[in-house]
Design a protein around this motif. Sequence first.
Motif, mmCIF file in Angstrom:
data_model
loop_
_atom_site.group_PDB
_atom_site.id
_atom_site.type_symbol
_atom_site.label_atom_id
_atom_site.label_comp_id
_atom_site.label_asym_id
_atom_site.label_seq_id
_atom_site.Cartn_x
_atom_site.Cartn_y
_atom_site.Cartn_z
ATOM 1 N N LEU C 76 0.831 -1.197 0.000
ATOM 2 C CA LEU C 76 0.000 0.000 0.000
ATOM 3 C C LEU C 76 0.873 1.259 0.000
ATOM 4 C CD1 LEU C 76 -3.160 0.603 0.392
ATOM 5 C CD2 LEU C 76 -2.423 1.366 2.648
ATOM 6 N N ALA C 77 1.881 1.242 0.869
ATOM 7 C CA ALA C 77 2.790 2.384 0.940
ATOM 8 C C ALA C 77 3.475 2.591 -0.409
ATOM 9 C CB ALA C 77 3.824 2.156 2.038
ATOM 10 N N LYS C 78 3.860 1.486 -1.015
ATOM 11 C CA LYS C 78 4.531 1.529 -2.301
ATOM 12 C C LYS C 78 3.648 2.177 -3.370
ATOM 13 C CE LYS C 78 8.360 -0.116 -3.945
ATOM 14 N NZ LYS C 78 8.858 1.068 -3.350
ATOM 15 N N ARG C 79 2.326 1.891 -3.323
ATOM 16 C CA ARG C 79 1.431 2.423 -4.343
ATOM 17 C C ARG C 79 1.015 3.857 -4.082
ATOM 18 N NH1 ARG C 79 -2.478 -2.419 -6.400
ATOM 19 N NH2 ARG C 79 -0.889 -4.040 -6.263
ATOM 20 N N GLY C 80 1.320 4.360 -2.895
ATOM 21 C CA GLY C 80 1.046 5.781 -2.691
ATOM 22 C C GLY C 80 -0.055 6.109 -1.704
ATOM 23 N N MET C 81 -0.357 5.188 -0.785
ATOM 24 C CA MET C 81 -1.286 5.555 0.271
ATOM 25 C C MET C 81 -0.574 5.428 1.615
ATOM 26 S SD MET C 81 -5.039 4.244 1.557
ATOM 27 C CE MET C 81 -5.712 3.838 -0.016
ATOM 28 N N ALA C 82 -0.695 6.454 2.432
ATOM 29 C CA ALA C 82 -0.095 6.398 3.753
ATOM 30 C C ALA C 82 -1.197 6.530 4.785
ATOM 31 C CB ALA C 82 0.917 7.520 3.923
ATOM 32 N N ARG C 83 -0.934 6.035 5.978
ATOM 33 C CA ARG C 83 -1.934 6.194 7.021
ATOM 34 C C ARG C 83 -1.262 6.468 8.356
ATOM 35 N NH1 ARG C 83 -4.987 1.080 9.510
ATOM 36 N NH2 ARG C 83 -5.589 2.742 10.925
ATOM 37 N N THR C 84 -2.026 7.063 9.247
ATOM 38 C CA THR C 84 -1.568 7.203 10.629
ATOM 39 C C THR C 84 -2.598 6.529 11.515
ATOM 40 O OG1 THR C 84 -2.745 9.248 11.034
ATOM 41 C CG2 THR C 84 -0.534 9.438 10.109
ATOM 42 N N PHE C 85 -2.220 6.330 12.769
ATOM 43 C CA PHE C 85 -3.074 5.587 13.673
ATOM 44 C C PHE C 85 -3.626 6.483 14.774
ATOM 45 C CE2 PHE C 85 -0.221 2.697 11.702
ATOM 46 C CZ PHE C 85 -0.973 1.563 11.465
ATOM 47 N N GLN C 86 -4.742 6.017 15.306
ATOM 48 C CA GLN C 86 -5.387 6.753 16.386
ATOM 49 C C GLN C 86 -4.446 6.893 17.579
ATOM 50 O OE1 GLN C 86 -9.044 4.942 17.492
ATOM 51 N NE2 GLN C 86 -9.396 6.346 19.188
ATOM 52 N N LEU C 87 -3.867 5.758 18.006
ATOM 53 C CA LEU C 87 -2.871 5.828 19.067
ATOM 54 C C LEU C 87 -1.546 6.154 18.400
ATOM 55 C CD1 LEU C 87 -3.860 2.666 21.090
ATOM 56 C CD2 LEU C 87 -4.269 5.054 21.698
ATOM 57 N N VAL C 88 -0.852 7.107 18.969
ATOM 58 C CA VAL C 88 0.359 7.580 18.329
ATOM 59 C C VAL C 88 1.363 6.437 18.185
ATOM 60 C CG1 VAL C 88 1.687 8.356 20.330
ATOM 61 C CG2 VAL C 88 1.777 9.649 18.209
ATOM 62 N N GLN C 89 1.927 6.310 16.992
ATOM 63 C CA GLN C 89 2.860 5.212 16.704
ATOM 64 C C GLN C 89 4.228 5.800 16.372
ATOM 65 O OE1 GLN C 89 2.196 1.763 16.234
ATOM 66 N NE2 GLN C 89 0.106 1.967 16.957
ATOM 67 N N ILE C 90 5.179 5.515 17.234
ATOM 68 C CA ILE C 90 6.530 6.005 16.955
ATOM 69 C C ILE C 90 7.514 4.852 17.121
ATOM 70 C CG2 ILE C 90 6.134 8.394 17.634
ATOM 71 C CD1 ILE C 90 7.549 7.486 20.344
ATOM 72 N N SER C 143 16.783 14.239 18.521
ATOM 73 C CA SER C 143 16.179 13.732 19.758
ATOM 74 C C SER C 143 15.617 12.344 19.536
ATOM 75 C CB SER C 143 15.030 14.638 20.198
ATOM 76 O OG SER C 143 15.433 15.968 20.201
ATOM 77 N N GLU C 144 15.732 11.523 20.564
ATOM 78 C CA GLU C 144 15.083 10.214 20.503
ATOM 79 C C GLU C 144 13.579 10.421 20.590
ATOM 80 O OE1 GLU C 144 16.249 6.566 22.675
ATOM 81 O OE2 GLU C 144 18.098 7.683 23.046
ATOM 82 N N SER C 145 12.843 9.655 19.803
ATOM 83 C CA SER C 145 11.394 9.858 19.716
ATOM 84 C C SER C 145 10.704 9.722 21.065
ATOM 85 C CB SER C 145 10.784 8.854 18.743
ATOM 86 O OG SER C 145 11.409 8.952 17.504
ATOM 87 N N ARG C 146 11.190 8.792 21.902
ATOM 88 C CA ARG C 146 10.491 8.575 23.166
ATOM 89 C C ARG C 146 10.591 9.781 24.090
ATOM 90 N NH1 ARG C 146 14.449 6.756 27.034
ATOM 91 N NH2 ARG C 146 16.451 6.687 25.961
ATOM 92 N N GLU C 152 4.497 16.505 19.893
ATOM 93 C CA GLU C 152 5.580 16.276 18.922
ATOM 94 C C GLU C 152 5.564 14.849 18.394
ATOM 95 O OE1 GLU C 152 9.184 19.243 20.335
ATOM 96 O OE2 GLU C 152 8.738 17.492 21.556
ATOM 97 N N LYS C 153 5.240 13.901 19.280
ATOM 98 C CA LYS C 153 5.149 12.506 18.828
ATOM 99 C C LYS C 153 4.094 12.369 17.737
ATOM 100 C CE LYS C 153 6.639 10.220 23.064
ATOM 101 N NZ LYS C 153 6.198 9.629 24.331
ATOM 102 N N LYS C 154 2.970 13.026 17.987
ATOM 103 C CA LYS C 154 1.882 13.000 17.024
ATOM 104 C C LYS C 154 2.356 13.563 15.674
ATOM 105 C CE LYS C 154 -2.319 11.867 17.079
ATOM 106 N NZ LYS C 154 -3.132 11.052 17.968
#
Lengths: 293, 322, 253
Positions: C76-90, C143-146, C152-154
């Motif tokens: 999916l990413a390869k074809r050009g669709m990206a997504r984000t998640f409700q709970l922040v994913q880092i 900076s480390e993401s955590r 900023e994480k969002k």
Amino acid sequence: MSLIANLLLGGIFHAAVLFLVAAGLQLVFGVQKIVNLACGSFYALGAYFGITLVTLAMNFGLPAWLLLPILLVAGVLMAAVGPPIERLLRTVYDRDESFQLLLTFALVLMFQDVLRLVWGANPQSLNNVHLVYGKLTWGDLSVPVYNLLVIAAAGATAFFISLFLRRTNYGRLLRATAENRAMAEALGVNVRSVYAVVFTLGTMLGTVGGALVVPTSAASLDMAIEFVIEAFAVVVIGGLGSMPGALVGALLVGLIRAASLVVYPEFEILAIYVIVIAVLLFRPSGLLGKAAT
Amino acid sequence: MRGATAMIVAAGVVALGLVPVLAPPFYANLLIPFFGYAIALLGFNLLFGYTGLLSFGHAMFLGLGAYGAAVMAGENGIKSFEVVLLGVALAGALVALPIGLLCVRFIGIFFGMLTLAFGMLTHAILFKFYHLTGGDSGMRVPRMNILGLEFQAYNKIELLAGPFYYYCLGLLVLCGLVMWRIVHSPFGLHLRALSNNAQKAEYLGVRVYQFRLAAFVISAIYGAIGGAILGFRIGLADPEIVHWTHSGHLVFMTVLGGFSSFLGPIAGALALTLLQDQLQSITPYWRFILGAVLAAVVIFLPRGLAGIAGTGAALAKRRAAA
Amino acid sequence: MTAIVETKNVSKRFGDFRALDDVSVAVREGEFVSIVGPNGAGKTTLVNLLTGLLIPSNGQVFFKGTDIAGIGAVALAKRGMARTFQLVQIFPQLTVAETIAAAVVSQQDKAWRLFSKLASDGAVRARVREIAGIFGLDGRLKSESRLLSQGEKKLLDVASAFALNPEVILLDEPTSGVSTAEKHGLVQILIDAAKKAGVKAIILIEHDMDLVAAYSHRIIALSEGKVLADLPPKPFFADPVIIETVIGRRRST
């Protein structure tokens, strides 16, 4: 015909002992989510101490028929190593599972030398004392009564564990903690004491298993690191954390070992690993485990 | 900060290079297994530290290296150690591919158990098929020539403590440099991303399974090379090399040194090799002390020696990529 | 305008439970479409179908004209669709720069470069800086993401998705966990970033009706697995039945 019956009984006897150790492993994994590599060491500890206590008792002139109760006592006494070890493991409950696994591996290393220090490097055995209960003979089939008693004891243990987990309040509490630790804690369960009890019980199943096996086979330093792999095979086949799974897994492993001894001896231990791998690949939750992760 | 790592490496290589000159042959000989383990652990830590997969059966690849050397040099008369190294590296990759394909579908404890089962399956095969593998007495690994040189004037100890020592040191540096490139490559970044958060990584286009498999195969190649060195030194490949407790020792060294640092596992291999030697000369109960050390490291020093040394190696690793 | 993302008569059952029932929706180029609905209406199932994670029981899902049923996240990413998640994913232990670089590496097809030095890859570095700049993260590259703040994480989570240079981006409740005061600012950043990055369509899953009303070209409301409404904001918010179903009586504004 009698050859097969003999093998079958041998397999079931092996399964009975395996079940005890695997049940301990399951209990600890089910509730505490720790894979305890040291369960084989508990098994070896029970075996060595069983020899010591029986020898001591015989020297005191206790009658030989007390063998089984004495061995049971030996196993139960050695469960005393459970609480301090649980205290040690408590330091890593909140850490990654690789640290927990490694800490139990550290215990394996330490136990190897404790056993060597106390009982020496040479294998030890009781000379056929288990024949004190006689043999049952049908035609050319003959079984030591002791083996039947151990099978019965393991069966009874399975029965009582399931009764304990399903019918008693404390058993329900254990299952609740296994299901959801945070929830159990929120409901006022003292998880710390539950863990201590569970680990000690798990230890006891291992030490008793070791004590019971020792009249029929020698206690050696290698038994700790070899038996843990078999017990591990049992829980993987049966399903991690599942008690009925431990029973089924133990029977399967015990019988496969017995069967391959006649069919193709080279295949003995190999067959078990092949089955373990097959189960992990096709049904990672085990034959009787909960749905796959 | 990368300068700091380079300094440590340079100082380490010089120090190791001086051992055969300054110390009795015993010590150079003692350090040969260290080189074998250090190379194996470079690979092992790509899998554990960087990809987040803890294998409890990794010793099977060391076994592959040792037995591979026995088969190639002992049974087929290949006398060039370089050819043997290439052979076992290739064999490692070929064996790791199907096993990895099955194992990397799982993570965490299931991956650990599956690799453990494969390791013990290998052990059982080596142990039981006596006519092929020599069973518990193992297979002989004959002396080989290195870089085409026979060193006929040297006896085995002299060979190990002299030319072979430097050969292994060079091999470690070479393998280390290659691994350094791997972990600082785009590929290495994707490995770290997927071990941090596999779901997020997938949506960023990280091929999670393929990369886990690739890490598994690379780690197997390193393991096989390390195993061939161990086999060369002892002159024997026996089933104990693939026993699960040996896999446990690999994890031990890695955690002792610190798996979140590039140099940590190498430090761990050195520390454990020296510690074990010292303990064995003091007491027959050295395993107990090793176990206690491991327990202490797990409880008090989860970042291992690299953590306390404060060498900045871990920092350097992170900052280098920025 | 042709649809860039489209479902045709899609149903999804889990056992006896019908999560989605005969859903046909389309998102066209240049559109900002919001998907709303109460909990259990089937939003998550629809998102998972649109992102090729699930295979529909019936019907088809198209992205740029090809069926993407169950193609998985990487394709999916390869074809050009990206997504984000409700709970922040880092990636907790990766730095901001590394997190964005992970996506840039995928997008520039460099992931299999085992031996090339990432640090000296100018093309990757330039793109990382560019993306970080758009999201105001250029001061925190090392900076480390955590260690970042929640906000900023969002931003980082979304920034890394944008780094894939997607044509369509699906934002699953991007403002959850963000204070009310910051919500508009965040969505504004996302829209600006989308423009700069050449994103052709945005799909937003959102509970906050003020945001939905303010930015959407069109709103799709789901209820009990069916499409309840598919309207521009004005007629949407003019219909009391829709409002009642989607928001319930607790709406205070």
